[in-house]
Design an enzyme around this catalytic site. Structure first.
Site, mmCIF file in Angstrom:
data_model
loop_
_atom_site.group_PDB
_atom_site.id
_atom_site.type_symbol
_atom_site.label_atom_id
_atom_site.label_comp_id
_atom_site.label_asym_id
_atom_site.label_seq_id
_atom_site.Cartn_x
_atom_site.Cartn_y
_atom_site.Cartn_z
ATOM 1 N N CYS A 1 13.610 11.072 6.938
ATOM 2 C CA CYS A 1 13.423 10.735 8.352
ATOM 3 C C CYS A 1 14.714 10.898 9.144
ATOM 4 O O CYS A 1 14.673 11.203 10.335
ATOM 5 C CB CYS A 1 12.888 9.313 8.492
ATOM 6 S SG CYS A 1 13.893 8.078 7.641
ATOM 7 N N GLU B 1 9.071 17.213 14.635
ATOM 8 C CA GLU B 1 9.535 16.895 13.290
ATOM 9 C C GLU B 1 8.836 17.783 12.266
ATOM 10 O O GLU B 1 7.609 17.809 12.201
ATOM 11 C CB GLU B 1 9.267 15.424 12.963
ATOM 12 C CG GLU B 1 9.846 15.004 11.627
ATOM 13 C CD GLU B 1 9.656 13.528 11.335
ATOM 14 O OE1 GLU B 1 10.589 12.915 10.800
ATOM 15 O OE2 GLU B 1 8.577 12.992 11.643
ATOM 16 N N GLU C 1 9.344 1.931 11.216
ATOM 17 C CA GLU C 1 10.354 2.988 11.203
ATOM 18 C C GLU C 1 9.599 4.301 11.135
ATOM 19 O O GLU C 1 8.942 4.601 10.143
ATOM 20 C CB GLU C 1 11.291 2.805 10.008
ATOM 21 C CG GLU C 1 12.538 3.674 10.098
ATOM 22 C CD GLU C 1 12.412 4.940 9.289
ATOM 23 O OE1 GLU C 1 12.236 6.019 9.916
ATOM 24 O OE2 GLU C 1 12.467 4.872 8.061
ATOM 25 N N LYS D 1 0.867 -1.174 0.000
ATOM 26 C CA LYS D 1 0.000 0.000 0.000
ATOM 27 C C LYS D 1 0.906 1.227 0.000
ATOM 28 O O LYS D 1 1.414 1.646 1.033
ATOM 29 C CB LYS D 1 -0.912 0.000 1.234
ATOM 30 C CG LYS D 1 -2.221 0.800 1.065
ATOM 31 C CD LYS D 1 -2.045 2.298 0.833
ATOM 32 C CE LYS D 1 -1.694 3.024 2.117
ATOM 33 N NZ LYS D 1 -1.616 4.526 1.845
#
Length: 498
Positions: free
Chosen positions: A292, A390, A258, A183
């Site tokens: 990331c 973030e 992750e 997906k």
């Protein structure tokens, strides 16, 4: 400002289930935007529960009845090497699709295509070379470990460098004999659509690879909750990871996640300053800042702080912002207007939390599209939102420190723990700092250079579990212990009256 459409675009993006391109059962579709103009350039099938059910059924049938899990490792390895060959032969098309769809600069997109091929080669080699443990108790017992593929793996991937990150999951999942339902992120479904033809041409049997496009709350949620999907590998935001964790818990699924990061880059006064500048500028502004492992908190020892900030700001001001398709472009357009709004909201917050020394808005000459000028804030307090949260864009916070102890406290002062970068010529300090920093991965005097044999993953809010090398093999296989008695069993004799 307009990007030229790459050649070979499909008329629309469909699902790929059991070897066939199909629309959604209910006909649902969604618009895919091109990030320079923010105009719809293609429609994509929007997966619902019915589509996930079909894909999982195909994958389960291929696992239980098909040849893929029963092939010798060498047979699967040959096919995966063919996958890598095809990816390499189409790197130009892959890079054009990826750049057009995501806003990544074309030169960086080409690098991601090559890395995707290498991921398949690595796991194709690893499954042939792999050996498992055997243990002897002389004259009494022989014990060995039997690895077995688990079943249908649900792979949910992000929109930053999508094709390469899909390969990180597809490579080991398929190499170990599992079947998959992928997906991809709804912002960037284009390059994922290429996998179907690549696998078909390489000789992967129908049903082994299945692709369902769509949104997390429909397609992703249905995949996570499906009882016939024992494994979920997810890369994305920490909040989404928490939702997946909760939804997978009733099924006791295997999870590898992750998640987000707010990684520190710590620059001590004895560092090679030129090398540290190169790495810390690249570490934030490459991939449009949408990475990331970005070292988005730069911690600098006060002795060199003023010089570092001045030189860093100058570098940021000179970064080439342009069309993603231009080979000279170093920062392109962010992936989607929704994400652009988020990043710009943090830029505005930062203006009250730090000293703006570069950027701070749209770059000149780009009145439309998802463009953010490379932005640098200095003198940022550790309680600032731009220090703690973030942002996932071309925005960096620089903070001074005096002592090693203060640097470590600042480095560990977020909920995240994905990566850390340490710049110093003191070997003792480097190793001790690496030991104490709360991060799943540490780079000493280096930017983010990956060795595929090492574990990839984070601690705290940055993830659950690790992938890469044998850690990926562990995740995608059951390790069955087989015990063989070589002599008398010597079992206690219950029920004999003795």
């Amino acid at each position: 400002m307009i990007q030229d459409k790459p050649a070979g675009l499909p008329e629309k993006i469909q699902h790929y289930i059991d070897g066939k391109f199909v629309d959604s059962v209910g006909g649902e579709e969604f618009e895919v935007l091109e990030p320079v103009s923010n105009e719809t350039y293609i429609m994509a099938a929007s997966g619902q529960k019915a589509d996930i059910d079909l894909a999982v059924a195909a994958a389960k049938r291929a696992f239980e009845e098909g040849p893929w899990p029963r092939m010798l490792p060498r047979q699967r390895s040959r096919i995966l090497h063919k996958v890598a060959d095809i990816v390499e032969s189409r790197d130009e098309q892959l890079a054009l699709f990826e750049s057009y769809d995501s806003g990544l600069p074309i030169t960086q997109a080409k690098g991601q295509a090559r890395r995707a091929a290498e991921n398949f080669r690595f796991f194709a080699d690893l499954i042939v070379a792999q050996h498992d443990d055997a243990f002897k108790v002389p004259g009494r017992q022989m014990n060995y470990v039997n690895r077995k593929p688990i079943g249908v793996a649900g792979l949910i991937t992000p929109w930053n460098t999508p094709f390469m990150l899909e390969s990180w999951k597809l490579g080991p999942a398929l190499a170990t004999g599992n079947t998959v339902v992928l997906k991809p992120a709804e912002f960037t479904p284009l390059s994922a659509s290429l996998w179907a033809e690549i696998f078909r041409e390489a000789g992967v049997p129908d049903g082994v690879f299945n692709l369902v496009n769509g949104f997390g709350e429909s397609a992703g949620d249905s995949l996570v909750k499906h009882p016939d999907v024992p494994l979920i590998s997810f890369t994305g935001e920490s909040k989404t990871g928490q939702i997946i964790f909760g939804n997978a818990a009733p099924f006791l699924k295997g999870l590898s996640m992750e998640l987000g990061g707010k990684s520190p880059a710590v620059v001590f006064a004895d560092a090679d300053l030129d090398a540290a500048l190169d790495a810390t500028v690249f570490g934030v502004f490459s991939l449009n800042g949408e990475r990331c492992t970005a070292g988005s908190r730069v911690l600098v020892q006060r002795d060199i702080y003023d010089e570092f900030v001045e030189r860093y700001a100058e570098r940021a001001k000179n970064i080439v912002v342009g069309l993603p398709s231009d080979p000279k472009t170093e920062v392109g357009a962010l992936v989607h207007p929704e994400h652009y709004d988020k990043v710009m909201s943090y830029v505005e917050i930062g203006k009250s939390e730090g000293r703006l020394v570069a950027g701070g808005g749209r770059p000149e000459g780009f009145p439309t599209g998802n463009y953010v000028a490379p932005t640098v804030f200095a003198d940022v307090s550790p309680d600032a939102r731009i220090f703690q949260e973030e942002i996932f864009g071309p925005v960096v916070a620089i903070t001074p420190f005096d002592t090693d102890e203060e640097a470590l406290e600042l480095a560990n002062n977020t909920k995240y723990g994905l990566a850390a970068y340490i710049w110093t010529s003191n070997l003792k300090r480097a190793h001790n700092f690496a030991q104490s920093v709360e991060a799943g991965m540490v780079w000493l005097n280096s930017n983010n250079v990956r060795d595929l044999r090492t574990p990839f993953g984070g601690v705290k809010a940055s993830g659950l579990g690790h992938e890469g090398g044998y850690r990926s093999i562990d995740f995608y296989t059951d390790q069955q212990a087989v015990h063989i008695t070589l002599n008398e069993a010597h079992s206690p004799r219950f029920g004999t009256g003795n």
